[in-house]
Scaffold this active site. Structure first.
Site, mmCIF file in Angstrom:
data_model
loop_
_atom_site.group_PDB
_atom_site.id
_atom_site.type_symbol
_atom_site.label_atom_id
_atom_site.label_comp_id
_atom_site.label_asym_id
_atom_site.label_seq_id
_atom_site.Cartn_x
_atom_site.Cartn_y
_atom_site.Cartn_z
ATOM 1 N N GLY A 232 0.830 -1.200 0.000
ATOM 2 C CA GLY A 232 0.000 0.000 0.000
ATOM 3 C C GLY A 232 0.867 1.253 0.000
ATOM 4 N N SER A 233 0.428 2.277 0.709
ATOM 5 C CA SER A 233 1.118 3.570 0.671
ATOM 6 C C SER A 233 2.481 3.577 1.359
ATOM 7 C CB SER A 233 0.227 4.644 1.283
ATOM 8 O OG SER A 233 -0.898 4.844 0.455
ATOM 9 N N THR A 234 2.839 2.508 2.074
ATOM 10 C CA THR A 234 4.196 2.459 2.649
ATOM 11 C C THR A 234 5.244 2.357 1.537
ATOM 12 O OG1 THR A 234 4.228 0.039 2.917
ATOM 13 C CG2 THR A 234 3.354 1.325 4.765
#
Length: 535
Positions: A232-234
């Site tokens: 995801g956004s990591t």
């Protein structure tokens, strides 16, 4: 010898309330053993049963009581996937050369540290030669030799941090890893749900085993090493560094986010924030986790540059953890897709890869390594778990040596821009993890929310609003971080399976860990506040 086995098993069964058939089965199973070796009929019988047998030894010719040490796990289920478990040596194993000297009924390490260091942990068995009469009754001991314990393993785990991590995750499924950013030592290692290694040490029952293997949340899987999740956004720091390195974007590159981005006529890629983030530069894009900035910048950089940056941050490869069947995750590029599917790479695939979805998969260990690599400026260290091994005399048999996997000199300004934005994620109003900030230890991080199923259309979302999403379809919650911001020491990665948002489910766990690890720097006034929206 035993004259009347049936009568003997009847007497023993009555005395200890044990099924005679069970005793007969154990007898038959041990018929291949040499005659001079004791044949184990019952294990882990307890003090009361032992005393009963000794009191009635006259009526139980040939039955001997043997006291054996058992592996004790004083911390219970803590770090069970790290320690592993014991099991009875099998007939197949007894036929192998590495098990020479083992006897039927003995316990051996089956997984993880117990298995890897079996030869060092086992020690040397004691010896007892006894004289018996014709009925098999012990008359006297002829010679004895005391058993010797095995060597001692000292681990890199920080007990306080490990306990804080386990407590913060609670009964939720997922994984947590903490690393020393300057040498790769593992400070915390949590995989949930877990199991009790003591069950195996005393002999696990069929019911207990079924409760583990039938559990849909997979308590026997070491999720730190084998769980593969979309980051995801990591993953956004990877895309940012790739674009900055390539020169396709700068920290001041601005993108207008109105809530979505169109690719061609037919494809629309939405931002998590429906109304959009307005005019966005790199700092704001990471701080507020704007998808549209990364769709645009990722497309410009291209998947091959993104994949190259990801590999140099420790993703998409096995990191060489010494046991547990570590998996490599997946960082796709054009060549991979051609080889795997025989088809070309599409721009739309770059777009969704830029927010850590699509084909991209990472393990919790890799996510912690990525955070540690950002924190230390570019060195990927091999994760290590054993600090030293000490023999009975107190001499050191083996000592950990830190090992570099790779080193990348990222442009100083690029790294500074990315790390500054990660600091804002936690410490500035509007940052997605702002509610998890700590007053006295400044930590930097990035939230992530990984979709398990395809995102719904606006119409479907309106129609289904208010409905409870089934557990298995809920998003995974992620958070990667390091602390302190100045002179980083420790990196933490958290994955909460089907936990929802990284901001509300995963970031507070890292906060609790930093509070425990830096106790002298917190004043007890930090309150865990929940946030319900955001990435």
């Amino acid at each position: 010898g035993i004259d009347d086995r049936k009568q003997l098993f009847h007497s023993l069964g009555e005395l200890l309330d044990v099924d005679e058939e069970q005793l007969e089965e154990r007898w038959q199973a041990g018929q291949g053993l040499p005659r001079y070796r004791p044949l184990p009929l019952l294990d882990d019988v307890g003090r009361q049963a032992m005393e009963k047998v000794q009191e009635n030894s006259v009526d139980l010719p040939g039955i001997l009581v043997e006291v054996k040490p058992f592996r004790d796990y004083p911390y219970g289920e803590m770090a069970a996937h790290l320690f592993g478990y014991l099991g009875e040596v099998t007939e197949e194993e007894l036929g192998k050369s590495e098990f020479a000297g083992y006897r039927s009924g003995e316990m051996v390490g089956k997984t993880a540290l117990e298995n890897m260091f079996e030869d060092r942990l086992r020690g040397t068995a004691g010896k007892k030669r006894i004289e018996v009469n014709v009925r098999g009754r012990e008359l006297r001991q002829v010679t004895t030799r005391a058993p010797l314990p095995g060597q001692r393993l000292y681990l890199t785990i920080d007990t306080t941090l490990q306990q804080a991590a386990e407590k913060a995750l609670g009964d939720r499924a997922g994984a947590i890893v903490a690393l020393d950013v300057n040498n790769g030592e593992i400070l915390a290692f949590v995989s949930r749900p877990t199991f009790d290694p003591a069950w195996f040490a005393r002999g696990i029952t069929g019911e207990e085993w079924r409760s583990l293997v039938d559990n849909s949340q997979h308590p026997m899987t070491n999720k730190v090493l084998r769980g593969q999740y979309p980051p995801g956004s990591t993953f956004k720091m990877v895309v940012a560094l790739a674009a900055l390195e390539a020169g396709t974007a700068t920290p001041s590159t601005r993108v207008q986010c109105n809530g979505s981005m169109r690719l061609g006529r037919s494809y629309e890629y939405r931002c998590w924030k429906r109304g959009g983030h307005g005019s966005v530069d790199l700092h704001k894009a990471i701080k507020e986790s704007c998808d549209v900035w990364f769709y645009t910048v990722g497309l410009e950089a291209g998947i091959d540059r993104i994949a190259s940056a990801a590999k140099r941050l420790g993703l998409g490869q096995k990191l060489g953890f010494p046991f547990g069947g570590e998996r490599s995750g997946l960082i796709p590029n054009r060549a991979w897709k051609k080889k795997r599917f025989g088809t070309s790479w599409y721009d739309g695939e770059t777009v969704i890869s830029s927010i850590g979805q699509g084909f991209v998969l990472t393990t919790p260990l890799q996510l912690a390594t990525m955070a540690a690599t950002l924190a230390n400026g570019g060195t990927v260290w091999r994760p290590q778990i054993v600090q030293k091994i000490v023999n009975l005399e107190g001499g050191t048999e083996w000592l950990l040596k830190p090992e570099k996997i790779s080193e990348t000199v990222w442009p100083a300004e690029s790294l500074k821009a990315v790390k500054s934005a990660m600091e804002s994620v936690v410490n500035d109003i509007g940052g997605t993890a702002w509610r998890s900030r700590l007053k006295k230890v400044r930590f930097a991080g990035k939230t992530g929310t990984a979709q398990v199923i395809k995102r719904k259309s606006d119409e479907e979302e309106k129609r289904d609003k208010g409905e409870e999403i089934p557990y298995q379809y809920r998003d995974h919650a992620l958070f990667v971080s390091y602390a302190p911001v100045e002179n980083p020491q420790i990196a933490v990665a958290v994955v909460v399976e089907h936990g929802g948002h990284g901001s509300s489910a995963a970031a507070p766990i890292a906060k609790a860990m930093y509070e425990a690890y830096f106790p002298d720097k917190t004043d007890g006034k930090d309150v865990a506040q929940q946030v319900t929206s955001g990435d």
